[in-house]
Design an enzyme around this catalytic site. Structure first.
Site, PDB file in Angstrom:
ATOM      1  N   SER A 101       2.269 -13.319 -20.904  1.00  0.00           N
ATOM      2  CA  SER A 101       2.578 -11.900 -20.673  1.00  0.00           C
ATOM      3  C   SER A 101       2.787 -11.235 -22.022  1.00  0.00           C
ATOM      4  O   SER A 101       3.073 -11.912 -23.025  1.00  0.00           O
ATOM      5  CB  SER A 101       3.875 -11.809 -19.860  1.00  0.00           C
ATOM      6  N   TYR A 138      13.048 -14.021 -18.396  1.00  0.00           N
ATOM      7  CA  TYR A 138      11.579 -13.974 -18.253  1.00  0.00           C
ATOM      8  C   TYR A 138      10.932 -14.043 -19.637  1.00  0.00           C
ATOM      9  O   TYR A 138       9.976 -14.791 -19.838  1.00  0.00           O
ATOM     10  CB  TYR A 138      11.191 -12.692 -17.510  1.00  0.00           C
TER      11      TYR A 138
HETATM   12  P1  NDP Z   1       1.936 -12.269  -7.909  1.00  0.00           P
HETATM   13  O1  NDP Z   1       3.365 -12.216  -7.497  1.00  0.00           O
HETATM   14  O2  NDP Z   1       0.937 -11.426  -7.172  1.00  0.00           O
HETATM   15  O3  NDP Z   1       1.407 -13.780  -7.890  1.00  0.00           O
HETATM   16  C1  NDP Z   1       2.217 -14.861  -8.209  1.00  0.00           C
HETATM   17  C2  NDP Z   1       1.558 -16.114  -7.648  1.00  0.00           C
HETATM   18  O4  NDP Z   1       2.314 -17.266  -8.034  1.00  0.00           O
HETATM   19  C3  NDP Z   1       1.456 -16.116  -6.139  1.00  0.00           C
HETATM   20  O5  NDP Z   1       0.181 -16.563  -5.751  1.00  0.00           O
HETATM   21  C4  NDP Z   1       2.516 -17.125  -5.714  1.00  0.00           C
HETATM   22  O6  NDP Z   1       2.101 -17.768  -4.517  1.00  0.00           O
HETATM   23  C5  NDP Z   1       2.450 -18.106  -6.896  1.00  0.00           C
HETATM   24  N1  NDP Z   1       3.649 -18.919  -7.003  1.00  0.00           N
HETATM   25  C6  NDP Z   1       4.910 -18.492  -7.200  1.00  0.00           C
HETATM   26  N2  NDP Z   1       5.750 -19.537  -7.202  1.00  0.00           N
HETATM   27  C7  NDP Z   1       4.996 -20.659  -7.007  1.00  0.00           C
HETATM   28  C8  NDP Z   1       5.282 -22.034  -6.885  1.00  0.00           C
HETATM   29  N3  NDP Z   1       6.539 -22.500  -6.980  1.00  0.00           N
HETATM   30  N4  NDP Z   1       4.269 -22.892  -6.679  1.00  0.00           N
HETATM   31  C9  NDP Z   1       3.000 -22.439  -6.556  1.00  0.00           C
HETATM   32  N5  NDP Z   1       2.670 -21.144  -6.677  1.00  0.00           N
HETATM   33  C10 NDP Z   1       3.648 -20.268  -6.877  1.00  0.00           C
HETATM   34  O7  NDP Z   1       1.933 -11.898  -9.449  1.00  0.00           O
HETATM   35  P2  NDP Z   1       0.794 -11.760 -10.573  1.00  0.00           P
HETATM   36  O8  NDP Z   1      -0.537 -12.033 -10.035  1.00  0.00           O
HETATM   37  O9  NDP Z   1       1.056 -10.493 -11.263  1.00  0.00           O
HETATM   38  O10 NDP Z   1       1.267 -12.911 -11.553  1.00  0.00           O
HETATM   39  C11 NDP Z   1       0.421 -13.932 -12.040  1.00  0.00           C
HETATM   40  C12 NDP Z   1       0.870 -14.292 -13.446  1.00  0.00           C
HETATM   41  O11 NDP Z   1       0.673 -13.171 -14.309  1.00  0.00           O
HETATM   42  C13 NDP Z   1       2.345 -14.674 -13.579  1.00  0.00           C
HETATM   43  O12 NDP Z   1       2.484 -15.787 -14.412  1.00  0.00           O
HETATM   44  C14 NDP Z   1       2.960 -13.438 -14.225  1.00  0.00           C
HETATM   45  O13 NDP Z   1       4.115 -13.763 -14.960  1.00  0.00           O
HETATM   46  C15 NDP Z   1       1.818 -12.979 -15.103  1.00  0.00           C
HETATM   47  N6  NDP Z   1       1.884 -11.587 -15.533  1.00  0.00           N
HETATM   48  C16 NDP Z   1       1.845 -10.565 -14.608  1.00  0.00           C
HETATM   49  C17 NDP Z   1       1.954  -9.246 -15.019  1.00  0.00           C
HETATM   50  C18 NDP Z   1       2.001  -8.099 -14.068  1.00  0.00           C
HETATM   51  O14 NDP Z   1       2.319  -6.967 -14.503  1.00  0.00           O
HETATM   52  N7  NDP Z   1       1.705  -8.282 -12.786  1.00  0.00           N
HETATM   53  C19 NDP Z   1       2.051  -8.908 -16.443  1.00  0.00           C
HETATM   54  C20 NDP Z   1       2.058 -10.042 -17.321  1.00  0.00           C
HETATM   55  C21 NDP Z   1       1.966 -11.319 -16.868  1.00  0.00           C
HETATM   56  P3  NDP Z   1       3.071 -18.295  -3.344  1.00  0.00           P
HETATM   57  O15 NDP Z   1       4.207 -17.341  -3.213  1.00  0.00           O
HETATM   58  O16 NDP Z   1       2.148 -18.310  -2.153  1.00  0.00           O
HETATM   59  O17 NDP Z   1       3.469 -19.676  -3.762  1.00  0.00           O
END
Ligand code: NDP
Length: 253
Positions: free
Chosen positions: A149, A162
């Site tokens: 990020s 975070y």
């Molecule tokens: P979402 O919340 O849409 O997606 C997060 C994903 O992580 C979901 O598919 C969730 O699936 C999965 N997840 C969470 N916990 C677990 C776990 N314990 N085991 C397996 N899967 C898990 O967020 P984003 O798509 O935005 O985030 C994706 C990445 O991008 C993250 O690392 C985030 O920090 C990073 N990011 C996002 C930004 C933003 O502004 N959106 C900016 C910068 C970085 P499920 O709940 O089904 O397990």
């Protein structure tokens, strides 16, 4: 479009929504067989059906990556099913914001468990297979892409824990790159700014309004802007390794 990843196998963690879902679709479009990891099985099954319908190949592998046994079993299940592993996209993540003194210790633990420990478990389990893939075509190279990020580069009040997880991901990525790059396993990090996904939904309205690093009237990135970056990194020529990609909304300072 030429499919550049035909014959390869990819794992995408956090494939049930946002950036992970978009990455899975884009890698499948490029010809990769994709293992979809997340906890919500219904969403993974729906995405498998969507990828199948578009002519691609995918496998749902429900797993909680913060549990080492589940992370390792998910890698094993992927390799057993598809026979190899060429690409790991460590994308799953959790962001819970707010002043550190008010933080729920369990929320902090969960962020560390998912953003850092889960990424380490997945990477450790995948590396032997990635090394083999780099030795045996179709590209003679393998890839790890870690989704960090802008919070891995810059700190803000309210982002402390975070920030710590994402600074850690950046540090780990470069160290690992140096360890494995000469085996033609490329390791790189993407640092997105604000992306319109479910990530913010884990924070209260009050927190979102109070510490939003991004004003509501500005245009955020979409998940596809980040999955574009993943595809760019994993489709470079074998000699070119992209160590870092910082992708910001044009509107975000
Ligand atoms: P979402 O919340 O849409 O997606 C997060 C994903 O992580 C979901 O598919 C969730 O699936 C999965 N997840 C969470 N916990 C677990 C776990 N314990 N085991 C397996 N899967 C898990 O967020 P984003 O798509 O935005 O985030 C994706 C990445 O991008 C993250 O690392 C985030 O920090 C990073 N990011 C996002 C930004 C933003 O502004 N959106 C900016 C910068 C970085 P499920 O709940 O089904 O397990």
């Amino acid at each position: 479009m030429t499919e550049k990843l035909t014959g390869t196998v990819a794992i995408v963690t956090g494939a049930s929504s946002g950036i992970g879902r978009s990455t899975a679709l884009d890698l499948a479009e490029q010809g990769a067989s994709v293992a979809l990891l997340a906890r919500r099985r219904d969403r993974l099954d729906a995405l498998v059906a969507e990828i199948d319908k578009a002519g691609g190949t995918a496998l749902a592998v429900p797993a909680d990556i913060s549990d080492r046994a589940q992370a390792e079993a998910a890698v094993d299940a992927t390799v057993e099913h598809f026979g190899r592993l060429d690409i790991l996209v460590n994308n799953a993540g959790l962001m819970i914001l707010g002043p550190f003194e008010d933080a729920d210790v369990e929320d902090v633990d969960r962020m560390i468990a998912i953003n850092q420990q889960g990424l380490l478990y997945m990477t450790g389990a995948a590396l032997p297979h990635l090394r083999k893939a780099a030795e045996r075509g179709p590209r003679d190279v393998a890839d790890i892409v870690n989704i960090s990020s802008i919070a891995g580069r810059v700190s803000w009040a309210g982002f402390g824990a975070y920030n710590m997880t994402k600074f850690g991901v950046n540090g780990f990525t470069e160290a690992l790159r140096q360890e494995v790059t000469q085996s033609h396993v490329r390791v790189g990090v993407i640092e997105p700014g604000a992306v319109d996904t479910e990530l913010q939904s884990h924070n209260t309205e009050e927190i979102r309004n109070g510490i939003a690093a991004f004003p509501a009237d500005k245009e955020m990135l979409e998940a596809g802007d980040i999955s574009d970056g993943v595809v760019y990194m994993v489709t470079r020529r074998r000699r070119a390794s992209i160590g870092e990609l910082w992708i910001m909304p044009t509107d975000q300072v």
